[in-house]
Structure formats: C-alpha cells, structure tokens
Design a protein around this motif. Structure first.
Motif, PDB file in Angstrom:
ATOM      1  N   VAL A 280      13.558 -24.552  -2.299  1.00 38.85           N
ATOM      2  CA  VAL A 280      12.826 -25.694  -1.510  1.00 38.85           C
ATOM      3  C   VAL A 280      12.943 -24.266  -0.362  1.00 38.85           C
ATOM      4  CG1 VAL A 280      13.719 -26.550   1.151  1.00 38.85           C
ATOM      5  CG2 VAL A 280      14.623 -27.798  -1.368  1.00 38.85           C
ATOM      6  N   THR A 281      11.434 -24.391   0.362  1.00 40.43           N
ATOM      7  CA  THR A 281      11.647 -23.395   1.365  1.00 40.43           C
ATOM      8  C   THR A 281      12.089 -23.152   2.881  1.00 40.43           C
ATOM      9  OG1 THR A 281       9.315 -22.921  -0.035  1.00 40.43           O
ATOM     10  CG2 THR A 281       9.262 -21.974   2.475  1.00 40.43           C
ATOM     11  N   ASP A 282      12.298 -25.165   3.478  1.00 36.23           N
ATOM     12  CA  ASP A 282      12.613 -25.450   4.471  1.00 36.23           C
ATOM     13  C   ASP A 282      13.220 -26.008   4.180  1.00 36.23           C
ATOM     14  OD1 ASP A 282      14.179 -24.919   7.076  1.00 36.23           O
ATOM     15  OD2 ASP A 282      11.723 -25.354   8.087  1.00 36.23           O
ATOM     16  N   SER A 283      14.628 -26.718   4.583  1.00 39.00           N
ATOM     17  CA  SER A 283      15.806 -27.237   3.980  1.00 39.00           C
ATOM     18  C   SER A 283      15.860 -28.756   5.627  1.00 39.00           C
ATOM     19  CB  SER A 283      17.195 -27.409   3.620  1.00 39.00           C
ATOM     20  OG  SER A 283      17.162 -25.971   2.876  1.00 39.00           O
ATOM     21  N   ALA A 284      15.010 -27.861   6.413  1.00 34.83           N
ATOM     22  CA  ALA A 284      15.224 -29.124   7.625  1.00 34.83           C
ATOM     23  C   ALA A 284      14.183 -29.612   8.286  1.00 34.83           C
ATOM     24  CB  ALA A 284      15.177 -27.973   8.905  1.00 34.83           C
ATOM     25  N   THR A 285      13.473 -29.469   6.892  1.00 36.08           N
ATOM     26  CA  THR A 285      11.627 -29.928   7.252  1.00 36.08           C
ATOM     27  C   THR A 285      11.258 -30.643   5.465  1.00 36.08           C
ATOM     28  OG1 THR A 285      10.566 -27.288   6.545  1.00 36.08           O
ATOM     29  CG2 THR A 285      10.892 -28.466   8.934  1.00 36.08           C
ATOM     30  N   ASP A 286      12.152 -30.175   4.340  1.00 33.13           N
ATOM     31  CA  ASP A 286      11.843 -30.784   3.480  1.00 33.13           C
ATOM     32  C   ASP A 286      12.439 -32.262   2.950  1.00 33.13           C
ATOM     33  OD1 ASP A 286      11.784 -31.587   0.663  1.00 33.13           O
ATOM     34  OD2 ASP A 286      11.115 -28.908  -0.094  1.00 33.13           O
TER      35      ASP A 286
ATOM     36  N   GLY B 262      16.858 -23.469   6.355  1.00 31.06           N
ATOM     37  CA  GLY B 262      15.901 -22.400   5.526  1.00 31.06           C
ATOM     38  C   GLY B 262      15.188 -22.683   3.755  1.00 31.06           C
ATOM     39  N   PRO B 263      15.564 -21.707   3.898  1.00 30.99           N
ATOM     40  CA  PRO B 263      15.709 -21.894   2.183  1.00 30.99           C
ATOM     41  C   PRO B 263      16.336 -21.374   1.499  1.00 30.99           C
ATOM     42  CG  PRO B 263      14.416 -18.798   3.425  1.00 30.99           C
ATOM     43  CD  PRO B 263      15.028 -20.122   4.060  1.00 30.99           C
ATOM     44  N   SER B 264      16.908 -22.803  -0.218  1.00 29.94           N
ATOM     45  CA  SER B 264      17.482 -23.192  -0.302  1.00 29.94           C
ATOM     46  C   SER B 264      17.169 -22.944  -2.494  1.00 29.94           C
ATOM     47  CB  SER B 264      17.963 -24.088  -0.102  1.00 29.94           C
ATOM     48  OG  SER B 264      18.505 -24.425   1.413  1.00 29.94           O
ATOM     49  N   MET B 265      18.251 -23.067  -3.120  1.00 34.35           N
ATOM     50  CA  MET B 265      18.168 -22.497  -3.903  1.00 34.35           C
ATOM     51  C   MET B 265      19.487 -24.199  -4.664  1.00 34.35           C
ATOM     52  SD  MET B 265      18.213 -18.913  -5.676  1.00 34.35           S
ATOM     53  CE  MET B 265      19.690 -18.171  -5.434  1.00 34.35           C
ATOM     54  N   LEU B 266      19.534 -24.768  -5.399  1.00 35.10           N
ATOM     55  CA  LEU B 266      20.048 -25.660  -5.864  1.00 35.10           C
ATOM     56  C   LEU B 266      20.293 -25.634  -7.118  1.00 35.10           C
ATOM     57  CD1 LEU B 266      18.641 -27.296  -2.906  1.00 35.10           C
ATOM     58  CD2 LEU B 266      20.446 -28.932  -3.480  1.00 35.10           C
ATOM     59  N   LEU B 267      21.201 -24.734  -7.870  1.00 38.66           N
ATOM     60  CA  LEU B 267      21.306 -24.645  -8.596  1.00 38.66           C
ATOM     61  C   LEU B 267      22.358 -25.890 -10.267  1.00 38.66           C
ATOM     62  CD1 LEU B 267      21.343 -20.612  -8.431  1.00 38.66           C
ATOM     63  CD2 LEU B 267      18.868 -22.611  -8.797  1.00 38.66           C
ATOM     64  N   PRO B 268      21.954 -26.008 -10.871  1.00 37.20           N
ATOM     65  CA  PRO B 268      22.975 -27.098 -12.556  1.00 37.20           C
ATOM     66  C   PRO B 268      23.924 -25.872 -12.634  1.00 37.20           C
ATOM     67  CG  PRO B 268      20.775 -26.527 -12.899  1.00 37.20           C
ATOM     68  CD  PRO B 268      20.553 -25.753 -12.337  1.00 37.20           C
ATOM     69  N   LEU B 269      25.250 -26.175 -12.561  1.00 35.62           N
ATOM     70  CA  LEU B 269      26.258 -26.330 -13.311  1.00 35.62           C
ATOM     71  C   LEU B 269      26.565 -27.090 -14.447  1.00 35.62           C
ATOM     72  CD1 LEU B 269      28.477 -25.244 -10.230  1.00 35.62           C
ATOM     73  CD2 LEU B 269      27.844 -23.108 -11.623  1.00 35.62           C
ATOM     74  N   GLN B 270      25.786 -26.561 -15.963  1.00 32.82           N
ATOM     75  CA  GLN B 270      25.967 -27.213 -16.837  1.00 32.82           C
ATOM     76  C   GLN B 270      26.179 -25.845 -18.361  1.00 32.82           C
ATOM     77  OE1 GLN B 270      22.801 -29.629 -17.668  1.00 32.82           O
ATOM     78  NE2 GLN B 270      21.667 -27.485 -17.649  1.00 32.82           N
ATOM     79  N   SER B 271      27.126 -26.868 -18.925  1.00 38.13           N
ATOM     80  CA  SER B 271      27.199 -26.182 -20.631  1.00 38.13           C
ATOM     81  C   SER B 271      27.296 -27.118 -21.351  1.00 38.13           C
ATOM     82  CB  SER B 271      28.772 -24.852 -20.335  1.00 38.13           C
ATOM     83  OG  SER B 271      28.975 -24.530 -20.657  1.00 38.13           O
TER      84      SER B 271
ATOM     85  N   ASP C  18      12.580 -16.038   1.744  1.00 39.45           N
ATOM     86  CA  ASP C  18      12.368 -16.814   0.688  1.00 39.45           C
ATOM     87  C   ASP C  18      13.256 -15.859  -0.414  1.00 39.45           C
ATOM     88  OD1 ASP C  18      11.125 -18.813   1.741  1.00 39.45           O
ATOM     89  OD2 ASP C  18       9.664 -18.466   1.663  1.00 39.45           O
ATOM     90  N   TYR C  19      13.488 -16.797  -1.360  1.00 36.69           N
ATOM     91  CA  TYR C  19      14.037 -15.939  -2.337  1.00 36.69           C
ATOM     92  C   TYR C  19      13.301 -15.504  -3.669  1.00 36.69           C
ATOM     93  CZ  TYR C  19      18.871 -17.774  -1.711  1.00 36.69           C
ATOM     94  OH  TYR C  19      19.913 -18.015  -0.987  1.00 36.69           O
ATOM     95  N   THR C  20      13.499 -14.823  -3.920  1.00 39.14           N
ATOM     96  CA  THR C  20      12.442 -14.058  -5.081  1.00 39.14           C
ATOM     97  C   THR C  20      12.727 -14.656  -5.993  1.00 39.14           C
ATOM     98  OG1 THR C  20      13.725 -11.622  -5.424  1.00 39.14           O
ATOM     99  CG2 THR C  20      12.158 -11.795  -3.656  1.00 39.14           C
TER     100      THR C  20
END
Length: 519
Positions: free
Chosen positions: A263-269, A281-290, A308-310
């Motif tokens: 997400v580029t901007d969590s507040a407006t997405d 603002g910028p966010s990463m949501l990553l799965p914890l799975q195995s 932003d995250y590169t």
C-alpha cells in the motif's frame, strides 16, 4: 569549445569526483544536487527520485539552496504527473527554458516556493532505467546555456554510475541486516517462551529491520475476519492490539488467501478499512505461512509522508516472513513436544501416587484402625481414631491431586491471573528477564470483566514504558484484589515498579506506576 569551458572543467571534475566518493546512497544523492547547483551557478537545485511502481511518481526530493524551514512551508512533493516535472518523467530528455512560469506545460509553483524563472532539468539514468530527474533553477547572471546543459548531462551520466554502485552497496548491507535479523528471530523463538511472546519478537524485529513505525501481527478470527494480536511500536502498542478487520473488507480476501499486499498510503487506500490505518502511510502486509498453513499476517506500516518501500525491501521482508513463519511452526512443535513430555511425567506421577502412596496410606490406616479397636486406654483409642481420620483426609487430597494431574492444562488463559502472567511473559521476551508477579486476594473471582480489561490495558502500558527505560534490570508487578479505595470501597489495585532510569530530568532510582479501579 567555448571560452568558459576550460575554466569550468576543474569544477566538473571536482563534481564528478565528489559524487563518486561515497557509497552511502543518500549522501551520494545530496552531493549530486549540491555539485549540480555549484557547477551551473544556480540558486536552487533538486533531485526527484522516481518510485518503482508503474506510472512512477516522485517519492523523495533532495534539494540545495532551500533550508528545512522553507521546505516545510512548501509542503508536499511534486506529484510527477503535471507541469514541467511531469514532462521530464513522461519524456526523459533534457528540458531548458528561460522562464518556467511561462512554459506551455507549467502548472505553476506550489505555495511558498521561492520565485523561479530560468530552469534546466535532465534525467538521471541507472542503466536504462530512469532513477530520477536532476534540475536546477534561477541561474545567477542570466539564463541557462547549452554549455550548462552539456555539463549537467555529463554530471548526470557519471552520477548514474555512482548511484548504481551505491545501490548495490546499500542492497548488500540491507541483505546482511535482514539475514542477521532473521537469525536472531529464529534463535529467540527456538530458545523458549509462549506463543504470544514469539509473535511479539517477530513484530519487534521486523519493525526495526524495515525501519517502520510499527510491526503488527494479525491472525484470523472465528468470525472470518482478522485481529491484531501482537504489536511493536515506538509508542504504546495497546491501542493497536485488538483492532479487527471485519469480514467483507476489500483487503481481507487477499490476506486470508496468503497474498502479500503493498500500500502506498494506508490513510487514503480504499482497501484499508481499520480505524488505525489513518495514522499510516506506505505499508507492507506479508503472509506468515509455512507448509500451506497460514499463521497470520505481518504488517509493517510507515508514517504518513515517509518513503515507499523499495522492491529490494519488499523482497527481503518477504524472505524474512517465510523464515519467521517456519521458526514459529518449529517453536510451536517444540512447545508441543515439551507439553507432551510434561503430560507423560504427570501421568507417571499420578500412577505412582495411586499405586504406591495411596496403598501405603490405606494399609497404615487399617493397622491404626486395628490398633484402636484393641486399645484399652480411652485416650489412646481417641488419638488413634484422629490419626485414622487424618489419613482418610490425606487419601482424599491425594486422589484430588491425581485427578488434577490427569487433566490437560488449558492452552488459553481462562482468568485474569493467567492474562497478567501472559503480559509479563511478553515483556520478558523484550528485556531478557522474567518480571516478578504477585497476586493478593481472589483475583479471578472478584475482579469483573470491565475492571479486568482496564487493568490489563494499564499493565500493558506500564510494562511497555518499563521495557524502554535504560538500565532496567528489575520489574515487579503486584495485583491486589483485596485493596480499598480512599473512600473505603472494595477495589483492585495494580502496582508496577521498575528500576530503570527515569525519563527526562526526574530523580530517583526507579519508577512506580499505580492503577486502581472499584470492583
């Protein structure tokens, strides 16, 4: 070659050398802007870094000739989709004009921007990719010339090589940090601790590695949504824990499906529907799975307005979550083995109590009963009768103990006492030692749900503050369900003491936090 070219060649050489002498990317970019401004005699200079997403926009801006106060007054970054900056991004080639305010593509200057007329911009290429645009403005003594444009193009070309080297160096350092962080998480998870403490360790380490303002773990709920069950922030994480994503949220299907979301901007997405998303603002949501098992989601938000995250950061964070999920599964398996060993030991103790201790006690009781019947002195008979009764009582207590040993302990805390111990265990994972916890009175039966929730929130805040104080080596927690308020009414009182250094200029050898609520 013009007459002024030889006099400016030493400046160009110095500029090229200064840009290529440092491997820190941000230092290199600032040196590029400063060198370009000096080389062309401009009053202002800037380098707009283009984001990696399609239709890239300006994600960072390095400036020269404008101090921090002036930058704050200007406010937002150029959007990169309009004006001459947008033209540079859409068509990466040099652009020179004597009056940018009269240019056909000009969209005007932002409020509080210094007056600008002459303008010169060139693209900065790393390989064949546009890294950003270098532009200078308001040349002193006249408009920019073709010579200025050629010098700036040479500097931008050399800067592309220096930026590529700096990015490779930064990527190598980032990989080293993430690998070390992954190893630290694996070691911490496999060294013991409960499942909640393990999730907090993952959130804390990920937050630091990603340079995020928070690290959050979400897990699926019985209702089909997701809930924040662990959080690490630079402030109080209590306001985040318990926040839920309700069924029907646009992002929920992706998260439950084990997909990564950026997400580029969590507040407006529009996909972000939780109340707390407005802070980020910028966010990463990553799965914890195995092994096909979804443990939860790791969210790493940054503050609004942050970069932003590169792509490299996204890749490294994805690898971290894969390893962390595997470590969580292994840690859970290890806890299950230890729990099984405890069950087996309890079964053995229960069998020994039943087969040996109770039989011996029963045989002793029968001998005393026989002796009592043959006793001729009444006082002796009465003493033997009391001894028989005591043995029968002891046999009942042992049988109760055997029954308790044969019951598996609950995995989830059933009462306030267990929840307090869980919070203390979470703090122990952060400070490296176990806080002391004491209870007074019937905590589970006397403290109601409302007072219990308030107590846990106050405890969480106090422990968070304690773990962040310097030189802390002792934390004492006391919950008193027999307390009395100032008006004499029954109350529950929480006291948390730590020996860390007090904040600010406060004097003393520790900090005590007290919370109280009527029952």
């Amino acid at each position: 070659m013009t007459e002024g070219r030889p006099r400016r060649l030493p400046l160009l050489v110095d500029a090229v050398l200064s840009v290529g002498t440092d491997l820190e990317l941000r230092v290199t970019l600032q040196q590029l802007v400063d060198s370009a401004t000096r080389l062309t005699g401009a009053a202002y200079g800037a380098l707009g870094v283009v984001g990696a997403e399609p239709g890239g926009r300006v994600t960072e801006l390095f400036t020269a000739g404008i101090d921090e106060r002036a930058r704050e007054r200007i406010g937002r970054l150029p959007d990169g989709h309009s004006g001459v900056i947008g033209e540079l991004l859409a068509h990466p080639r040099p652009l020179r004009t004597d009056d940018v305010t009269g240019h056909p593509l000009s969209s005007g200057l932002p409020p509080n921007h210094p007056p600008v007329h002459s303008f010169l911009g060139v693209p900065v290429l790393v390989g064949e990719d546009v890294f950003g645009n270098l532009y200078v403005a308001q040349k002193q003594g006249g408009p920019f010339t073709g010579e200025d444009e050629q010098l700036l193009r040479v500097l931008a070309a050399q800067a592309g090589i220096a930026i590529d080297n700096a990015r490779l160096y930064e990527t190598a350092r980032q990989r080293e940090r993430w690998i070390s962080g992954t190893a630290a998480v694996t070691t911490a998870l496999l060294s013991g601790g409960g499942p909640d403490a393990a999730l907090t360790v993952v959130a804390e380490q990920a937050r630091q590695l990603a340079e995020a303002c928070a690290g959050v773990i979400l897990q699926p709920t019985d209702e089909g949504g997701m809930e924040i069950v662990a959080a690490s922030t630079q402030e109080d994480p209590g306001s985040l824990i318990g926040t839920t994503i309700t069924p029907g949220s646009p992002v929920l299907e992706q998260l439950l499906g084990g997909e990564a979301v950026f997400v580029t901007d969590s507040a407006t997405d529009a996909r972000m529907t939780t109340p707390v998303s407005e802070r980020f603002g910028p966010s990463m949501l990553l799965p914890l799975q195995s092994g096909g098992r979804l443990i939860g989601t790791l969210a790493l938000p940054r503050v609004r307005g942050d970069r932003d995250y590169t792509p490299v950061e996204r890749q490294l964070a994805g690898q971290f979550t894969s390893q962390a999920a595997l470590a969580l599964v292994l840690a859970d398996a290890r806890r299950s083995r230890r729990r099984l060993a405890v069950y087996e030991d309890r079964d053995r103790i229960a069998r020994d109590l039943h087969d040996l201790v109770i039989q011996h006690l029963f045989a002793t009781g029968m001998m005393l009963e026989s002796a009592r019947r043959r006793a001729e002195v009444p006082a002796v008979g009465q003493a033997l009768e009391r001894a028989v009764e005591e043995l029968e009582s002891t046999v009942q207590e042992v049988r109760t103990t055997i029954f308790a040993l044969q019951q598996p302990p609950s995995d989830s805390p059933a009462g306030l006492r267990d929840r307090v111990l869980r919070e203390a265990a979470t703090a122990a994972a952060l400070v490296g030692f176990q806080p002391s916890v004491q209870f007074a009175g019937p905590v589970d039966s006397r403290v109601g749900r409302r007072a219990g929730r308030g107590l846990l929130l106050a405890l969480r805040r106090a422990l968070t503050a304690a773990t962040r104080r310097a030189q802390v080596s002792r934390i004492d927690v006391r919950v008193d369900a027999d307390a009395r308020s100032t008006d004499g009414a029954a109350a529950v009182r929480l006291t948390v003491y730590d020996d860390g250094e007090p904040a600010g200029d406060a004097e003393g050898t520790g900090t005590t936090v007290t919370w109280e609520s009527p029952l």
